[in-house]
Design a protein around this motif. Structure first.
Motif, PDB file in Angstrom:
ATOM      1  N   LEU A   1       0.855  -1.174   0.000  1.00 54.22           N
ATOM      2  CA  LEU A   1       0.000   0.000   0.000  1.00 54.22           C
ATOM      3  C   LEU A   1       0.898   1.233   0.000  1.00 54.22           C
ATOM      4  O   LEU A   1       1.899   1.271   0.721  1.00 54.22           O
ATOM      5  N   VAL A   2       0.551   2.244  -0.781  1.00 58.70           N
ATOM      6  CA  VAL A   2       1.372   3.446  -0.891  1.00 58.70           C
ATOM      7  C   VAL A   2       0.509   4.655  -0.557  1.00 58.70           C
ATOM      8  O   VAL A   2      -0.581   4.824  -1.119  1.00 58.70           O
ATOM      9  N   ASP A   3       0.998   5.494   0.370  1.00 55.56           N
ATOM     10  CA  ASP A   3       0.286   6.712   0.736  1.00 55.56           C
ATOM     11  C   ASP A   3       1.292   7.826   0.968  1.00 55.56           C
ATOM     12  O   ASP A   3       2.495   7.564   1.109  1.00 55.56           O
ATOM     13  N   ASP A   4       0.797   9.058   1.029  1.00 56.24           N
ATOM     14  CA  ASP A   4       1.715  10.184   1.198  1.00 56.24           C
ATOM     15  C   ASP A   4       2.099  10.405   2.656  1.00 56.24           C
ATOM     16  O   ASP A   4       3.269  10.544   2.966  1.00 56.24           O
ATOM     17  N   VAL A   5       1.125  10.442   3.580  1.00 62.87           N
ATOM     18  CA  VAL A   5       1.414  10.738   4.985  1.00 62.87           C
ATOM     19  C   VAL A   5       0.776   9.679   5.874  1.00 62.87           C
ATOM     20  O   VAL A   5      -0.403   9.357   5.716  1.00 62.87           O
ATOM     21  N   LEU A   6       1.547   9.156   6.809  1.00 69.48           N
ATOM     22  CA  LEU A   6       1.018   8.262   7.835  1.00 69.48           C
ATOM     23  C   LEU A   6       0.872   9.074   9.108  1.00 69.48           C
ATOM     24  O   LEU A   6       1.830   9.657   9.602  1.00 69.48           O
ATOM     25  N   PHE A   7      -0.352   9.122   9.636  1.00 69.24           N
ATOM     26  CA  PHE A   7      -0.647   9.927  10.811  1.00 69.24           C
ATOM     27  C   PHE A   7      -1.302   9.019  11.850  1.00 69.24           C
ATOM     28  O   PHE A   7      -0.626   8.278  12.539  1.00 69.24           O
ATOM     29  N   SER A   8      -2.612   9.003  11.938  1.00 67.34           N
ATOM     30  CA  SER A   8      -3.303   8.224  12.972  1.00 67.34           C
ATOM     31  C   SER A   8      -3.304   6.728  12.677  1.00 67.34           C
ATOM     32  O   SER A   8      -3.411   5.912  13.583  1.00 67.34           O
TER      33      SER A   8
ATOM     34  N   HIS B   1       1.981  10.102  15.975  1.00 70.47           N
ATOM     35  CA  HIS B   1       0.651  10.275  16.588  1.00 70.47           C
ATOM     36  C   HIS B   1      -0.323   9.164  16.192  1.00 70.47           C
ATOM     37  O   HIS B   1      -1.496   9.416  15.930  1.00 70.47           O
ATOM     38  N   ARG B   2       0.151   7.940  16.167  1.00 68.92           N
ATOM     39  CA  ARG B   2      -0.688   6.813  15.784  1.00 68.92           C
ATOM     40  C   ARG B   2      -1.802   6.579  16.799  1.00 68.92           C
ATOM     41  O   ARG B   2      -1.594   6.674  17.998  1.00 68.92           O
ATOM     42  N   GLN B   3      -2.993   6.263  16.307  1.00 66.74           N
ATOM     43  CA  GLN B   3      -4.124   5.885  17.147  1.00 66.74           C
ATOM     44  C   GLN B   3      -4.412   4.391  17.036  1.00 66.74           C
ATOM     45  O   GLN B   3      -5.227   3.861  17.789  1.00 66.74           O
ATOM     46  N   LEU B   4      -3.758   3.735  16.109  1.00 68.39           N
ATOM     47  CA  LEU B   4      -3.930   2.300  15.891  1.00 68.39           C
ATOM     48  C   LEU B   4      -2.549   1.664  15.781  1.00 68.39           C
ATOM     49  O   LEU B   4      -1.584   2.331  15.411  1.00 68.39           O
ATOM     50  N   PRO B   5      -2.441   0.370  16.087  1.00 69.95           N
ATOM     51  CA  PRO B   5      -1.128  -0.286  16.035  1.00 69.95           C
ATOM     52  C   PRO B   5      -0.689  -0.589  14.608  1.00 69.95           C
ATOM     53  O   PRO B   5      -0.697  -1.734  14.161  1.00 69.95           O
ATOM     54  N   ILE B   6      -0.331   0.458  13.882  1.00 66.16           N
ATOM     55  CA  ILE B   6       0.045   0.350  12.473  1.00 66.16           C
ATOM     56  C   ILE B   6       1.387   1.046  12.286  1.00 66.16           C
ATOM     57  O   ILE B   6       1.607   2.126  12.839  1.00 66.16           O
ATOM     58  N   ARG B   7       2.277   0.415  11.527  1.00 61.01           N
ATOM     59  CA  ARG B   7       3.563   1.045  11.214  1.00 61.01           C
ATOM     60  C   ARG B   7       3.880   0.807   9.752  1.00 61.01           C
ATOM     61  O   ARG B   7       3.388  -0.139   9.125  1.00 61.01           O
ATOM     62  N   ALA B   8       4.714   1.678   9.208  1.00 61.31           N
ATOM     63  CA  ALA B   8       5.091   1.558   7.803  1.00 61.31           C
ATOM     64  C   ALA B   8       6.332   0.688   7.658  1.00 61.31           C
ATOM     65  O   ALA B   8       7.221   0.712   8.518  1.00 61.31           O
ATOM     66  N   ASP B   9       6.384  -0.089   6.591  1.00 64.54           N
ATOM     67  CA  ASP B   9       7.558  -0.899   6.271  1.00 64.54           C
ATOM     68  C   ASP B   9       8.613  -0.061   5.554  1.00 64.54           C
ATOM     69  O   ASP B   9       9.805  -0.343   5.648  1.00 64.54           O
ATOM     70  N   TYR B  10       8.170   0.950   4.817  1.00 63.27           N
ATOM     71  CA  TYR B  10       9.069   1.823   4.058  1.00 63.27           C
ATOM     72  C   TYR B  10       8.662   3.268   4.341  1.00 63.27           C
ATOM     73  O   TYR B  10       7.510   3.643   4.093  1.00 63.27           O
TER      74      TYR B  10
ATOM     75  N   ALA C   1       3.888  18.124  16.308  1.00 60.79           N
ATOM     76  CA  ALA C   1       2.899  18.336  17.362  1.00 60.79           C
ATOM     77  C   ALA C   1       1.532  18.068  16.751  1.00 60.79           C
ATOM     78  O   ALA C   1       1.348  18.173  15.531  1.00 60.79           O
ATOM     79  N   LEU C   2       0.556  17.742  17.585  1.00 60.30           N
ATOM     80  CA  LEU C   2      -0.777  17.469  17.064  1.00 60.30           C
ATOM     81  C   LEU C   2      -1.373  18.672  16.346  1.00 60.30           C
ATOM     82  O   LEU C   2      -2.126  18.527  15.391  1.00 60.30           O
ATOM     83  N   ALA C   3      -1.037  19.871  16.790  1.00 57.13           N
ATOM     84  CA  ALA C   3      -1.587  21.084  16.176  1.00 57.13           C
ATOM     85  C   ALA C   3      -0.955  21.395  14.822  1.00 57.13           C
ATOM     86  O   ALA C   3      -1.480  22.209  14.072  1.00 57.13           O
TER      87      ALA C   3
END
Length: 194
Positions: A114-121, A151-160, A168-170
């Motif tokens: 899966l490819v995305d630009d920003v990993l946040f929550s 600032h992850r809200q779920l147990p997810i991490r990126a491989d690359y 900061a959250l703001a």
């Protein structure tokens, strides 16, 4: 007669902007992720790249192009629309459903990146995993992101990961790409301290 001075309101805070990645930096990051995918997947064997709209789709195509340039390997590329799988549909205005385009060979038994630009929550990735479950049964699923801002809200991490940006959250991270926005750049927006 003196009148009490009116309380002065402080001017609104202006956002501060910091360029995190320039166009040249974005290209280097995409090249590095492409090399990492080649290394970690034994030459991209049985691998499919699925971009999450909006900016994940052109990033997936760029990664496939770079893998092809480095190793002369054609990696199948597709687009995975996750609109109907989002958990915030009730909170936001109606979103148009985009097309999901799987490679002609599908995803069954394949390694899906899966490819995305920003990993946040992590909620976008969770929605993508739910969407994948309705489309087939991949052998494994990995995640490639241009920016991980924490600032992850779920147990997810990126491989690359192209770039880890502690935020900061703001603050917010804005990725622009030539295909969607006319230029490649990653900016960090925050509030100027008073």
């Amino acid at each position: 007669m003196a009148y009490p001075s009116a309380a002065r309101s402080s001017p609104p805070r202006q956002p501060s902007v910091k360029v995190i990645l320039t166009s040249a930096d974005v290209q280097r990051v995409v090249d590095r992720i492409a090399h990492q995918i080649l290394e970690k997947t034994q030459g991209a064997a049985d691998t499919v790249l699925l971009g999450i709209p909006t900016r994940g789709a052109p990033l997936a195509r760029r990664l496939a192009d770079r893998i092809s340039a480095f190793e002369n390997i054609a990696v199948p590329v597709g687009v995975l629309d996750i609109t109907l799988y989002r958990d915030d549909l009730r909170r936001h205005a109606t979103r148009a459903v985009g097309p999901t385009q799987l490679p002609s060979g599908g995803i069954d038994g394949m390694r899906v990146v899966l490819v995305d630009d920003v990993l946040f929550s992590g909620r976008t990735v969770r929605a993508a995993l739910d969407a994948l479950g309705d489309l087939g049964r991949p052998a494994s699923v990995q995640l490639a992101v241009l920016v991980d801002r924490g600032h992850r809200q779920l147990p997810i991490r990126a491989d690359y990961v192209g770039k880890n940006i502690p935020t900061a959250l703001a603050e917010s991270v804005k990725v622009t790409l030539a295909e969607t926005d006319g230029a490649d750049e990653v900016r960090l927006y925050g509030e100027t301290p008073r």
